[in-house]
Each structure stands twice: as structure tokens, then as C-alpha cells.
Design a protein around this motif. Structure first.
Motif, PDB file in Angstrom:
ATOM      1  N   GLY A  71      38.656  56.391  43.418  1.00 46.05           N
ATOM      2  CA  GLY A  71      38.120  56.725  42.115  1.00 46.05           C
ATOM      3  C   GLY A  71      38.881  56.120  40.948  1.00 46.05           C
ATOM      4  O   GLY A  71      38.773  56.608  39.825  1.00 46.05           O
ATOM      5  N   VAL A  72      39.630  55.059  41.218  1.00 44.30           N
ATOM      6  CA  VAL A  72      40.391  54.392  40.147  1.00 44.30           C
ATOM      7  C   VAL A  72      39.665  53.101  39.771  1.00 44.30           C
ATOM      8  O   VAL A  72      39.417  52.247  40.631  1.00 44.30           O
ATOM      9  N   VAL A  73      39.322  52.988  38.499  1.00 48.65           N
ATOM     10  CA  VAL A  73      38.604  51.800  38.031  1.00 48.65           C
ATOM     11  C   VAL A  73      39.419  50.545  38.342  1.00 48.65           C
ATOM     12  O   VAL A  73      40.615  50.469  38.051  1.00 48.65           O
ATOM     13  N   THR A  74      38.771  49.553  38.941  1.00 44.61           N
ATOM     14  CA  THR A  74      39.435  48.330  39.375  1.00 44.61           C
ATOM     15  C   THR A  74      38.684  47.134  38.824  1.00 44.61           C
ATOM     16  O   THR A  74      37.463  47.012  39.008  1.00 44.61           O
ATOM     17  N   ALA A  75      39.402  46.255  38.147  1.00 46.76           N
ATOM     18  CA  ALA A  75      38.763  45.099  37.514  1.00 46.76           C
ATOM     19  C   ALA A  75      39.588  43.847  37.772  1.00 46.76           C
ATOM     20  O   ALA A  75      40.809  43.900  37.943  1.00 46.76           O
ATOM     21  N   SER A  76      38.891  42.711  37.789  1.00 41.75           N
ATOM     22  CA  SER A  76      39.538  41.430  38.015  1.00 41.75           C
ATOM     23  C   SER A  76      39.978  40.815  36.688  1.00 41.75           C
ATOM     24  O   SER A  76      39.192  40.725  35.742  1.00 41.75           O
ATOM     25  N   ALA A  77      41.240  40.398  36.628  1.00 44.42           N
ATOM     26  CA  ALA A  77      41.749  39.741  35.421  1.00 44.42           C
ATOM     27  C   ALA A  77      41.224  38.312  35.349  1.00 44.42           C
ATOM     28  O   ALA A  77      41.032  37.655  36.367  1.00 44.42           O
ATOM     29  N   SER A  78      40.995  37.834  34.157  1.00 44.94           N
ATOM     30  CA  SER A  78      40.696  36.419  33.933  1.00 44.94           C
ATOM     31  C   SER A  78      42.019  35.733  33.620  1.00 44.94           C
ATOM     32  O   SER A  78      42.567  35.914  32.518  1.00 44.94           O
ATOM     33  N   PRO A  79      42.567  34.968  34.560  1.00 46.14           N
ATOM     34  CA  PRO A  79      43.914  34.417  34.360  1.00 46.14           C
ATOM     35  C   PRO A  79      44.089  33.621  33.083  1.00 46.14           C
ATOM     36  O   PRO A  79      45.171  33.627  32.487  1.00 46.14           O
ATOM     37  N   SER A  80      43.034  32.942  32.632  1.00 43.44           N
ATOM     38  CA  SER A  80      43.178  32.105  31.440  1.00 43.44           C
ATOM     39  C   SER A  80      43.462  32.918  30.180  1.00 43.44           C
ATOM     40  O   SER A  80      44.007  32.393  29.204  1.00 43.44           O
ATOM     41  N   VAL A  81      43.096  34.204  30.170  1.00 39.58           N
ATOM     42  CA  VAL A  81      43.376  35.047  29.001  1.00 39.58           C
ATOM     43  C   VAL A  81      44.877  35.051  28.705  1.00 39.58           C
ATOM     44  O   VAL A  81      45.299  34.992  27.546  1.00 39.58           O
ATOM     45  N   THR A  82      45.665  35.089  29.754  1.00 35.12           N
ATOM     46  CA  THR A  82      47.118  35.066  29.579  1.00 35.12           C
ATOM     47  C   THR A  82      47.695  33.663  29.665  1.00 35.12           C
ATOM     48  O   THR A  82      48.498  33.255  28.829  1.00 35.12           O
ATOM     49  N   SER A  83      47.280  32.877  30.690  1.00 35.56           N
ATOM     50  CA  SER A  83      47.935  31.590  30.938  1.00 35.56           C
ATOM     51  C   SER A  83      47.533  30.513  29.938  1.00 35.56           C
ATOM     52  O   SER A  83      48.312  29.601  29.655  1.00 35.56           O
ATOM     53  N   VAL A  84      46.323  30.584  29.394  1.00 39.55           N
ATOM     54  CA  VAL A  84      45.861  29.578  28.435  1.00 39.55           C
ATOM     55  C   VAL A  84      45.846  30.141  27.016  1.00 39.55           C
ATOM     56  O   VAL A  84      46.449  29.572  26.097  1.00 39.55           O
ATOM     57  N   TYR A  85      45.178  31.293  26.832  1.00 37.02           N
ATOM     58  CA  TYR A  85      45.077  31.866  25.490  1.00 37.02           C
ATOM     59  C   TYR A  85      46.328  32.625  25.069  1.00 37.02           C
ATOM     60  O   TYR A  85      46.513  32.906  23.877  1.00 37.02           O
ATOM     61  N   ARG A  86      47.151  32.993  26.040  1.00 38.27           N
ATOM     62  CA  ARG A  86      48.392  33.717  25.769  1.00 38.27           C
ATOM     63  C   ARG A  86      48.154  35.003  24.969  1.00 38.27           C
ATOM     64  O   ARG A  86      48.931  35.375  24.086  1.00 38.27           O
ATOM     65  N   ALA A  87      47.057  35.662  25.282  1.00 39.29           N
ATOM     66  CA  ALA A  87      46.723  36.901  24.579  1.00 39.29           C
ATOM     67  C   ALA A  87      47.458  38.072  25.228  1.00 39.29           C
ATOM     68  O   ALA A  87      47.325  38.305  26.431  1.00 39.29           O
ATOM     69  N   PRO A  88      48.240  38.823  24.493  1.00 39.37           N
ATOM     70  CA  PRO A  88      48.976  39.953  25.073  1.00 39.37           C
ATOM     71  C   PRO A  88      48.024  41.061  25.515  1.00 39.37           C
ATOM     72  O   PRO A  88      46.997  41.314  24.869  1.00 39.37           O
ATOM     73  N   GLN A  89      48.346  41.708  26.619  1.00 40.11           N
ATOM     74  CA  GLN A  89      47.517  42.776  27.161  1.00 40.11           C
ATOM     75  C   GLN A  89      48.264  44.108  27.106  1.00 40.11           C
ATOM     76  O   GLN A  89      49.500  44.142  27.117  1.00 40.11           O
ATOM     77  N   GLN A  90      47.518  45.204  27.067  1.00 46.35           N
ATOM     78  CA  GLN A  90      48.103  46.542  27.063  1.00 46.35           C
ATOM     79  C   GLN A  90      47.930  47.136  28.460  1.00 46.35           C
ATOM     80  O   GLN A  90      46.875  47.672  28.805  1.00 46.35           O
ATOM     81  N   LEU A  91      48.954  47.027  29.284  1.00 48.96           N
ATOM     82  CA  LEU A  91      48.851  47.389  30.692  1.00 48.96           C
ATOM     83  C   LEU A  91      49.788  48.513  31.097  1.00 48.96           C
ATOM     84  O   LEU A  91      50.051  48.701  32.288  1.00 48.96           O
ATOM     85  N   GLU A  92      50.271  49.269  30.149  1.00 53.66           N
ATOM     86  CA  GLU A  92      51.131  50.408  30.463  1.00 53.66           C
ATOM     87  C   GLU A  92      50.371  51.384  31.362  1.00 53.66           C
ATOM     88  O   GLU A  92      49.249  51.787  31.068  1.00 53.66           O
ATOM     89  N   GLY A  93      50.982  51.740  32.476  1.00 62.24           N
ATOM     90  CA  GLY A  93      50.346  52.683  33.395  1.00 62.24           C
ATOM     91  C   GLY A  93      49.351  52.059  34.341  1.00 62.24           C
ATOM     92  O   GLY A  93      48.677  52.773  35.096  1.00 62.24           O
ATOM     93  N   ALA A  94      49.223  50.734  34.351  1.00 63.36           N
ATOM     94  CA  ALA A  94      48.277  50.051  35.232  1.00 63.36           C
ATOM     95  C   ALA A  94      48.970  49.567  36.502  1.00 63.36           C
ATOM     96  O   ALA A  94      50.159  49.248  36.502  1.00 63.36           O
ATOM     97  N   LEU A  95      48.218  49.533  37.592  1.00 60.50           N
ATOM     98  CA  LEU A  95      48.659  48.885  38.821  1.00 60.50           C
ATOM     99  C   LEU A  95      48.068  47.485  38.823  1.00 60.50           C
ATOM    100  O   LEU A  95      46.852  47.309  38.666  1.00 60.50           O
ATOM    101  N   TYR A  96      48.910  46.490  38.969  1.00 59.67           N
ATOM    102  CA  TYR A  96      48.492  45.084  38.895  1.00 59.67           C
ATOM    103  C   TYR A  96      48.718  44.463  40.273  1.00 59.67           C
ATOM    104  O   TYR A  96      49.860  44.379  40.747  1.00 59.67           O
TER     105      TYR A  96
END
Length: 344
Positions: A71-96
Motif C-alpha cells: 500500500g505504499v505509492v511507488t513511482a519511477s523517477a525520470s533520471p534526466s530531472v536530476t542528471s540533466v536539469y539538476r532540479a532538486p527533489q524533496q525526498l525526505e522520508g522516501a525509499l529510493y
């Protein structure tokens, strides 16, 4: 001398899968059980997966497994958001969870590093345990697949699915999922011996193909479509049995080939209904589904629904190694591809 399927690395490596998961279950029990206990005590607010290629298809399996079992929402990251766009994410409390055979792809490593910096708890499911990705992670779950020399991933893909199921079973403490882990090595050996020659014979001259699944089986459909393209030079696209009834339905007519993967759960009826509809249109249909009967049915070893994609894809790999040779391709060395894809 004519190359036979058993001469290929793809055939031999895929054939090792039952031994891989048997070894993985024993070797990883301590680390997986410890991680599962941590996750029960600190339930993540979400699960993010990060992967490429076949490993990303394993991540799709993770979505269905974690969301249905935990019952834990699971989503796929788009790697380019971080590796190309370098957009910071708010992932406190997330399992990666990063999934990779080599653990060397720069974008996956960079994303795992950024996720950790952003507050996520990072788990690497990786075959090469001294890789940069493994060094980044808080916890490493080794795939124990051994060297995989064929460009086409087989045993490492199914090893990743098994690692996902192993974690879910220990985290949820579900007895049926736990039993599936024990049963899978024997079922994979049976699946390897399944006769899918009708699929191989029927696709020798094909140009396009749909692979259809739903639920747990959708990840297998994605993997099959990739392998058709990669090893057989056959254009194939994967669809959910629900999504294929939208725009893609317009392409399905007389002799259009469609391969269906199904498992014995609440998705089974919808998959079989779509297969029946395509038959009425004159499509060339193959169905791998438990309990199904008919001339176009591919034998499928009985297993728990959650484990069905592993057994189905194991049978598929053997058929695909043969199909590649029949179509004039070497499945071990697809044109223009390398074992490690270094995207950024």
C-alpha cells in the motif's frame, strides 16, 4: 557451422536463472530481512525507483508488487530531472530503489547520490557489488547473477524481479509471497522446458508485434517487447490490456501478431477478453495464461500470480534466443548496443 540456440550466451545465461534465484534467496536473507524490519519500523511515505532498460521493467514490477502488497505509492523517477536539469527533489522520508546490472551508468549513480542528499533512504539492487551505485547506497541487495556477458540482460533481469519479491515478502510478512520465493527455482526450471516453438515459428517473418499484459504481467510484456527489438530486429510495443483498447486497437487486424501474458488473478478475465476480441479480427494471437485452452495457447508453469512474470519471461527468453537466430541475428551482440549504456 550453423549456430544453435544453446550455443548462444543469451540461452546459457537465461538457463542459469533458477540457480541464480536459489543462490540469491539464501545469500540475501539476512540483509533483506534486516531491511524489511527497518522499513516496518520506519514506513516510507513513498517509494521511488530509478533504472534504465530491462532494469526499468523490473521497476515496473516493483510498482505493482509494492503497491498491492504494502500500500505504499511507488513511482519511477525520470533520471534526466536530476542528471540533466539538476532540479532538486524533496525526498525526505522516501525509499529510493535503484536497479542496475552493472551499477555504472552515470545518470543512475548521479540520481542515487542526489536522492541520498535530498533525504531518501537509498537501496541498490545491483549485480556488481563493487560498483559506484553500490558504493552510494545505504543498503545493497546483490543480484548474485554472476557475470552476464550477453548484451541482452536475462538472468540479471529475473534476478532483479526476485530481489523485489524477496523484499516485499519479508516486509509484508505475507506467507503466500514467502512461499512463492521457495517455489520459484523449481518453477523456473519447468518454465525453461516449456515448448513455445509455435511462437518462434510464427514470428520468423513478422515485422510488427504487440505484447499485452496487465498488473504484475505488464512488466513482463515490457521486457518481451524490448527483447524482440533488441535481439530479433522485430519492432514490438508493450501495452496494458486496458490501454491497448484505446488508440493501438486500430492497428490490430488480419494476421497482426499479438502476444498476451496473464496470471491467475483479477486481471485474467480482462486479458483473455482482449485476446478473444483480437482473434475475431483475424489477428495472429498467442496467449500464455494459466488454465487457458486452444491452439494458440503457450504452456505456462503454474505459480502464484505475483511470481508469474518470472516464469513467463523465463519461457519467453528461450523462445527468443531461437527466434533471433531464425531471423538471422546473433542475440548476444545486438547491433549498435553495448552492455553498459552510459547515459547522463
Amino acid at each position: 557451422m550453423t549456430i544453435q540456440p544453446h550455443d548462444t550466451l543469451m540461452f546459457r545465461e537465461a538457463h542459469e536463472t533458477a540457480d541464480v534465484v536459489e543462490r540469491q534467496l539464501a545469500a540475501n536473507e539476512e540483509v533483506v530481512s534486516k531491511l524489511a524490519a527497518h522499513l516496518r519500523a520506519h514506513t516510507p511515505r513513498m517509494i521511488i525507483t530509478c533504472a534504465r532498460g530491462s532494469s526499468d521493467h523490473a521497476a515496473m514490477y516493483a510498482k505493482y508488487v509494492f503497491e498491492t502488497q504494502l500500500g505504499v505509492v511507488t513511482a519511477s523517477a525520470s533520471p534526466s530531472v536530476t542528471s540533466v536539469y539538476r532540479a532538486p527533489q524533496q525526498l525526505e522520508g522516501a525509499l529510493y530503489i535503484a536497479v542496475s546490472q552493472s551499477g555504472k551508468s552515470p545518470d543512475l549513480v548521479r540520481n542515487a547520490q542526489a536522492a541520498k542528499k535530498a533525504g531518501a533512504y537509498v537501496v541498490a539492487m545491483v549485480n556488481v557489488v563493487d560498483s559506484p551505485l553500490a558504493e552510494t547506497a545505504d543498503v545493497v541487495i546483490p543480484l548474485h547473477a554472476g557475470p552476464e556477458k550477453s548484451v541482452a540482460a536475462t538472468k540479471s533481469y529475473l534476478g532483479a524481479l526476485f530481489a523485489i519479491l524477496h523484499l516485499a515478502a519479508r516486509w509484508s510478512e505475507d506467507p503466500e509471497a514467502s512461499q512463492a520465493l521457495v517455489d520459484l527455482p523449481a518453477q523456473l526450471r519447468q518454465g525453461w522446458d516449456a515448448d513455445w516453438s509455435s511462437l518462434t515459428d510464427g514470428l520468423v517473418d513478422a515485422r510488427n508485434l504487440f505484447v499485452v499484459g496487465r498488473g504484475f504481467g505488464f512488466a513482463g510484456a515490457l521486457e518481451a517487447a524490448l527483447k524482440f527489438k533488441e535481439t530479433c530486429g522485430l519492432h514490438a510495443e508493450a501495452f496494458s490490456a486496458a490501454e491497448v483498447k484505446h488508440g493501438p486497437m486500430a492497428l490490430v487486424g488480419p494476421e497482426f501478431p499479438v502476444l498476451f501474458f496473464a496470471q491467475n488473478d483479477d486481471t485474467l478475465r480482462s486479458v483473455l477478453d482482449v485476446a478473444a476480441e483480437f482473434r475475431k479480427r483475424g489477428a495472429k494471437v498467442w496467449v500464455a495464461a494459466p488454465g487457458a485452452t486452444g491452439d494458440d495457447i503457450l504452456p505456462l508453469t503454474a505459480t502464484a500470480p505475483i511470481a508469474a512474470p518470472l516464469v513467463t519471461v523465463q519461457s519467453f527468453y528461450r523462445a527468443t534466443a531461437a527466434l533471433a537466430l531464425r531471423r538471422g541475428f546473433n542475440p548476444d551482440v545486438p547491433p549498435h548496443l553495448n552492455k553498459v549504456t552510459e547515459t547522463v
